[in-house]
Design a protein around this motif. Structure first.
Motif, short mmCIF file in Angstrom:
data_model
loop_
_atom_site.label_atom_id
_atom_site.label_comp_id
_atom_site.label_asym_id
_atom_site.label_seq_id
_atom_site.Cartn_x
_atom_site.Cartn_y
_atom_site.Cartn_z
N LYS A 1 72.70 152.15 88.23
CA LYS A 1 73.23 153.13 87.28
C LYS A 1 74.75 153.09 87.26
O LYS A 1 75.37 153.15 86.21
CB LYS A 1 72.75 154.53 87.64
CG LYS A 1 71.31 154.78 87.28
CD LYS A 1 70.89 156.20 87.61
CE LYS A 1 69.44 156.42 87.27
NZ LYS A 1 68.98 157.75 87.66
N THR B 1 75.83 149.83 85.44
CA THR B 1 75.65 149.86 83.98
C THR B 1 76.59 150.87 83.34
O THR B 1 77.08 150.62 82.23
CB THR B 1 74.20 150.19 83.61
OG1 THR B 1 73.80 151.39 84.24
CG2 THR B 1 73.27 149.07 84.00
N ASN B 2 76.85 151.99 83.98
CA ASN B 2 77.78 152.96 83.41
C ASN B 2 79.20 152.41 83.39
O ASN B 2 79.98 152.71 82.48
CB ASN B 2 77.76 154.27 84.19
CG ASN B 2 76.49 155.05 83.94
OD1 ASN B 2 75.80 154.83 82.97
ND2 ASN B 2 76.18 155.97 84.84
N GLU B 3 79.56 151.62 84.37
CA GLU B 3 80.91 151.08 84.46
C GLU B 3 81.16 149.97 83.44
O GLU B 3 82.21 149.91 82.83
CB GLU B 3 81.15 150.54 85.87
CG GLU B 3 82.56 150.11 86.15
CD GLU B 3 83.53 151.26 86.28
OE1 GLU B 3 84.71 151.05 85.99
OE2 GLU B 3 83.10 152.36 86.67
N PHE B 4 80.18 149.11 83.23
CA PHE B 4 80.42 147.92 82.42
C PHE B 4 79.72 147.92 81.07
O PHE B 4 79.91 147.01 80.27
CB PHE B 4 80.00 146.67 83.20
CG PHE B 4 80.85 146.42 84.40
CD1 PHE B 4 82.14 145.95 84.25
CD2 PHE B 4 80.39 146.70 85.67
CE1 PHE B 4 82.94 145.74 85.37
CE2 PHE B 4 81.18 146.50 86.78
CZ PHE B 4 82.45 146.01 86.62
N ASP B 5 78.90 148.92 80.77
CA ASP B 5 78.21 148.98 79.49
C ASP B 5 78.98 149.93 78.57
O ASP B 5 78.56 151.04 78.29
CB ASP B 5 76.77 149.46 79.68
CG ASP B 5 75.96 149.36 78.40
OD1 ASP B 5 76.31 148.53 77.55
OD2 ASP B 5 75.00 150.12 78.26
N THR B 6 80.12 149.48 78.10
CA THR B 6 80.96 150.30 77.24
C THR B 6 81.30 149.53 75.98
O THR B 6 81.21 148.31 75.93
CB THR B 6 82.28 150.70 77.95
OG1 THR B 6 82.98 149.51 78.30
CG2 THR B 6 82.01 151.52 79.19
N THR B 7 81.68 150.26 74.97
CA THR B 7 82.09 149.66 73.72
C THR B 7 83.58 149.37 73.76
O THR B 7 84.36 150.21 74.20
CB THR B 7 81.77 150.61 72.55
OG1 THR B 7 80.39 150.92 72.58
CG2 THR B 7 82.13 149.97 71.22
#
Length: 60
Positions: free
Chosen positions: A30, A33-39
């Motif tokens: 989690k 994914t929160n750190e690297f799943d950005t627009t």
């Protein structure tokens, strides 16, 4: 030669163990994914955008 194979085997075992533990650790996944799943928004100046558009039209 034997020591090289043993060293490589130890590195492989450590890598696989780390990968399995990270795969089972839901908190790590989690956070990752929160750190690297950005627009990513790329902002450019209007003059540069128009210049690029003109160059593309010339090439076409």
């Amino acid at each position: 030669m034997k020591k090289i194979i043993q060293t490589m085997l130890v590195i492989l075992i450590v890598t696989v163990a780390f990968g399995v533990s990270c795969n089972q650790d839901d908190m790590f996944l989690k956070t990752f994914t929160n750190e690297f799943d950005t627009t990513i928004n790329i902002i450019s100046s209007p003059a540069r955008t128009q210049n690029n558009r003109t160059k593309r039209q010339e090439l076409a």
